[in-house]
Design an enzyme around this catalytic site. Structure first.
Site, short mmCIF file in Angstrom:
data_model
loop_
_atom_site.label_atom_id
_atom_site.label_comp_id
_atom_site.label_asym_id
_atom_site.label_seq_id
_atom_site.Cartn_x
_atom_site.Cartn_y
_atom_site.Cartn_z
N THR A 1 -8.49 1.94 7.10
CA THR A 1 -7.96 0.75 7.61
C THR A 1 -6.50 0.89 7.52
OG1 THR A 1 -7.96 0.31 5.10
CG2 THR A 1 -9.95 -0.43 6.17
N TYR B 1 -3.48 3.45 9.87
CA TYR B 1 -3.09 3.94 11.04
C TYR B 1 -4.36 3.99 11.92
CZ TYR B 1 -0.46 6.34 14.92
OH TYR B 1 0.21 6.38 16.29
N ASP C 1 0.74 -1.27 -0.03
CA ASP C 1 0.19 -0.08 -0.01
C ASP C 1 0.94 1.27 0.07
OD1 ASP C 1 -2.18 -1.51 -0.08
OD2 ASP C 1 -2.77 -1.08 1.83
N GLY C 2 2.17 1.23 0.51
CA GLY C 2 2.96 2.41 0.59
C GLY C 2 3.30 2.90 -0.88
N ALA D 1 -3.90 7.34 21.68
CA ALA D 1 -3.80 7.49 23.26
C ALA D 1 -4.05 8.57 23.90
CB ALA D 1 -2.25 6.98 23.38
#
Length: 299
Positions: free
Chosen positions: A186, A188, A71-72, A210
């Site tokens: 879909t 990160y 994908d990159g 976070a």
């Protein structure tokens, strides 16, 4: 013929990529297509029997770009070709592969079928944005997956003020914030507990990474507005922050910097073999319904 000139783009860092690329080129030539090889791909694979072309030349000459890699690789090609509106088709020579969705072992048959007119098209949105300090634009970029603001290294959490079209949403302390397209839902965003969003929806995801307050949850927003993320404080004096437009990084964010993100004017057109379904891809990649199959309709 829909695609008279086809460009091949590969993740040339992979060993042994020359053989499957040559097979694809042979399939294309047998169908009457002219084949171009992206210049860095040609240089690093030793494929010299076809014309090498820069991304600019591919944008000017090609009717289709075939991307072989992960994908990159697709993300990089999409950003390069967004302005030229060359459609892309992805062949998975990587691992997960949500947008390089054609398995390598079926690539030649799938491509031959597409060249013969058996395909579906799908438009995917991109994001564009910039980093502004004291009224000066320091960095700008385009992203197909996401724009990510996060703390640098071992620095503390960052405090961010979030606005949509100038309207205050909230202030948040977190390790970072992800602004994602449906395509990037879909990526990160998914690992940060963001929702999976169907690629046909006109939406932007805002997903905290976070967060200090657990009630800070992901939110899906209309893609008609501009998100502004202003860094109000960094966790420590020596701390920094960085912003990533897919794989493009500005690593010198400071308190007071504002990251503006909006839907880009250009879109990316993906080509899929007839019968493609995003749900089939999700079932396969995420192991949904992972049980003995009663039919072969998905595979």
């Amino acid at each position: 013929m829909h695609f008279k000139t086809v460009a091949l783009i590969g993740r040339y860092q992979d060993s042994g990529l020359d053989a499957p690329l040559r097979k694809l080129a042979a399939t294309l030539q047998a169908a009457g297509c002219k084949v171009l090889i992206e210049a860095d791909t040609a240089k690093n694979t030793g494929i010299t029997e076809h014309d090498a072309a820069s991304y600019k030349e591919i944008g000017e000459q090609a009717d289709l770009a075939v991307v072989m890699g992960g994908d990159g690789t697709m993300l990089g090609a999409a950003r390069q070709l967004a302005c030229s509106h060359v459609p892309l088709i992805g062949i998975n020579h990587g691992r997960l592969g949500f947008i390089t969705d054609i398995p390598l072992h079926t690539a030649n048959d799938a491509l031959a079928s597409v060249i013969n007119g058996n395909f579906e098209t799908e438009e995917r949105v991109l994001l564009e944005g910039n980093v502004v300090r004291d009224g000066e634009t320091l960095f700008s970029g385009v992203a197909l997956n996401d724009v990510v603001l996060n703390r640098a290294g071992r620095g503390g959490m960052i405090d961010v003020r979030v606005e949509l079209d100038g309207v205050f949403m909230y202030s948040q302390r977190a390790d970072g914030l992800i602004v994602a397209t449906p395509t990037g839902s879909t990526a990160y965003s998914l690992s940060a507990n963001g929702p999976i969003v169907h690629p046909n929806l006109s939406a932007i995801l805002l997903v905290p990474v976070a967060p200090q307050t657990l009630s800070n949850r992901p939110i899906v927003l209309p893609d008609s507005g501009t998100l502004s993320l202003t860094i109000t404080a960094l966790g420590r004096v020596e701390s920094g922050a960085s912003v990533h437009f897919d794989m493009q990084t500005w690593s010198d964010c400071q308190a007071g910097d504002c990251i503006n993100v909006r839907r880009a004017k250009n879109t990316i057109r993906f080509i899929h073999p007839t019968g493609y379904s995003i749900f089939s891809t999700l079932r396969r990649k995420l192991y949904w319904n992972h049980m003995p199959q009663t039919s072969d309709e998905d595979e």
